[in-house]
Design an enzyme around this catalytic site. Structure first.
Site, PDB file in Angstrom:
ATOM      1  N   HIS A 108      47.316  38.576  38.792  1.00 57.69           N
ATOM      2  CA  HIS A 108      46.006  38.183  39.442  1.00 57.69           C
ATOM      3  C   HIS A 108      45.950  38.303  37.926  1.00 57.69           C
ATOM      4  O   HIS A 108      45.427  38.857  36.882  1.00 57.69           O
ATOM      5  CB  HIS A 108      45.384  39.365  40.090  1.00 57.69           C
ATOM      6  CG  HIS A 108      44.224  39.360  39.608  1.00 57.69           C
ATOM      7  ND1 HIS A 108      42.589  40.235  38.964  1.00 57.69           N
ATOM      8  CD2 HIS A 108      42.985  38.081  40.330  1.00 57.69           C
ATOM      9  CE1 HIS A 108      41.533  40.272  39.943  1.00 57.69           C
ATOM     10  NE2 HIS A 108      41.929  38.904  40.300  1.00 57.69           N
ATOM     11  N   ASN A 133      38.849  44.324  39.423  1.00 63.33           N
ATOM     12  CA  ASN A 133      37.195  44.438  40.360  1.00 63.33           C
ATOM     13  C   ASN A 133      37.014  45.396  41.153  1.00 63.33           C
ATOM     14  O   ASN A 133      36.322  45.051  41.494  1.00 63.33           O
ATOM     15  CB  ASN A 133      38.028  42.995  41.452  1.00 63.33           C
ATOM     16  CG  ASN A 133      38.190  41.702  41.260  1.00 63.33           C
ATOM     17  OD1 ASN A 133      37.494  41.586  39.911  1.00 63.33           O
ATOM     18  ND2 ASN A 133      38.320  41.096  40.999  1.00 63.33           N
ATOM     19  N   GLU A 163      47.029  40.889  35.917  1.00 61.03           N
ATOM     20  CA  GLU A 163      47.440  42.708  36.826  1.00 61.03           C
ATOM     21  C   GLU A 163      48.279  42.074  37.821  1.00 61.03           C
ATOM     22  O   GLU A 163      48.790  41.260  38.745  1.00 61.03           O
ATOM     23  CB  GLU A 163      46.302  42.589  37.597  1.00 61.03           C
ATOM     24  CG  GLU A 163      44.726  43.475  37.115  1.00 61.03           C
ATOM     25  CD  GLU A 163      44.017  43.867  38.337  1.00 61.03           C
ATOM     26  OE1 GLU A 163      43.525  44.710  38.013  1.00 61.03           O
ATOM     27  OE2 GLU A 163      43.294  43.232  39.258  1.00 61.03           O
ATOM     28  N   SER A 166      42.619  38.335  43.969  1.00 63.70           N
ATOM     29  CA  SER A 166      42.070  38.968  43.067  1.00 63.70           C
ATOM     30  C   SER A 166      41.907  41.065  44.232  1.00 63.70           C
ATOM     31  O   SER A 166      41.506  40.984  43.514  1.00 63.70           O
ATOM     32  CB  SER A 166      40.379  38.990  42.854  1.00 63.70           C
ATOM     33  OG  SER A 166      40.512  37.820  43.856  1.00 63.70           O
TER      34      SER A 166
END
Length: 280
Positions: free
Chosen positions: A138, A188, A150, A117
């Site tokens: 991800h 993130n 992702e 992540s």
């Protein structure tokens, strides 16, 4: 591509395995723990049963999907996989050890994807036998529901590998977003500092956890409040991402709030432990 391996039978590994099997691929779920493998299969079967009950899938299709799922605690069973997705805990040394440990069973065509992540794909690939075959995938929790993947390229990732993974993501019913490697990637880097800021608002006594989340849901049109989202992600994972951002950027704006550290030290990690900023 016919067969995909998934390393890790936890929440993320199980979710990834489910969506890949639903897309028609044979899936080998590998974990050293027999109990985790058994629990993973039960979780996937339960999820598919719910889809049948909601009339989103018939029983025959459910049984076909389950037949495409294979569990194993023998690493050699991953040898037949054209793609192996690592879905272990968010720890650089653990991920590198896993990638290194695959050297004896992969060939020059095996793609290795990591479900990190926030960690560097380039660093993870540095220990791989074939660094150009390493890429980031991800997924987001819960994997069967969340549409985004992702797709993160490291400095050595082969463009052909990138194209294969983009197409595979679409085949699995996901919407891939291509990301050049950077700390925290896209989601993130934006999201986790917001959660950290919400923790600061709570610690300052500005508002209760409930009211902070209600404010963001109703005032910013977020489907879930930042504190409940931190609990869903796992406060340990949230802390790990903040620490990665701080280390990589060296900018104090990414400093994890002391209350976040305290919660993790207490074992209050969110939904997975039954207690975080809310009780579960």
């Amino acid at each position: 591509m016919k067969t995909v391996g998934v390393i890790g039978a936890g929440v993320m590994g199980s979710g990834i395995s489910q969506v890949l099997a639903q897309s028609g691929l044979e899936v080998v779920i590998y974990d050293i723990s027999e109990a985790s493998l058994e629990n993973s299969r039960k979780t996937i079967e339960k999820n598919l049963t719910k889809l049948v009950e909601k009339e989103k899938m018939d029983v025959e299709n459910k049984e076909k999907i389950l037949k495409r799922l294979h569990t194993s605690n023998e690493k050699q069973d991953l040898k037949k996989c054209q793609l192996i997705i690592e879905a272990a805990t968010e720890n650089m040394e653990i991920k590198k050890k896993i990638i290194q440990g695959l050297a004896d069973i992969i060939n020059e065509n095996t793609i290795l994807a990591t479900n990190t992540s926030s960690l560097s794909i380039t660093e993870i690939s540095s220990v791989a036998k074939y660094p150009s075959n390493v890429i980031g995938m991800h997924f987001f929790n819960p994997v069967p529901v969340m549409k985004l993947v992702e797709v993160i390229t490291g400095i050595q990732t082969d463009p052909k590998v990138k194209e294969i993974i983009l197409e595979l993501s679409k085949k699995a019913g996901k919407t891939p977003v291509l990301v050049e490697e950077a700390p925290g990637f896209v989601v993130n880097r934006i999201l986790v500092p917001m959660i950290n800021e919400a923790i600061g608002v709570l610690a300052d006594g500005v508002a209760t956890a409930h009211d902070i989340d209600e404010a963001m849901k109703l005032g910013a049109n977020h489907p879930i409040g930042p504190l409940a989202l931190g609990d869903l992600i796992g406060l340990d994972v949230t802390l790990a991402i903040m620490e990665t951002l701080l280390e990589e950027f060296g900018d104090s704006k990414y400093r994890p709030h002391p209350l976040l550290k305290k919660m993790v030290r207490a074992g209050y990690l969110g939904r997975k432990t039954g207690r975080g900023f809310f009780q579960y």
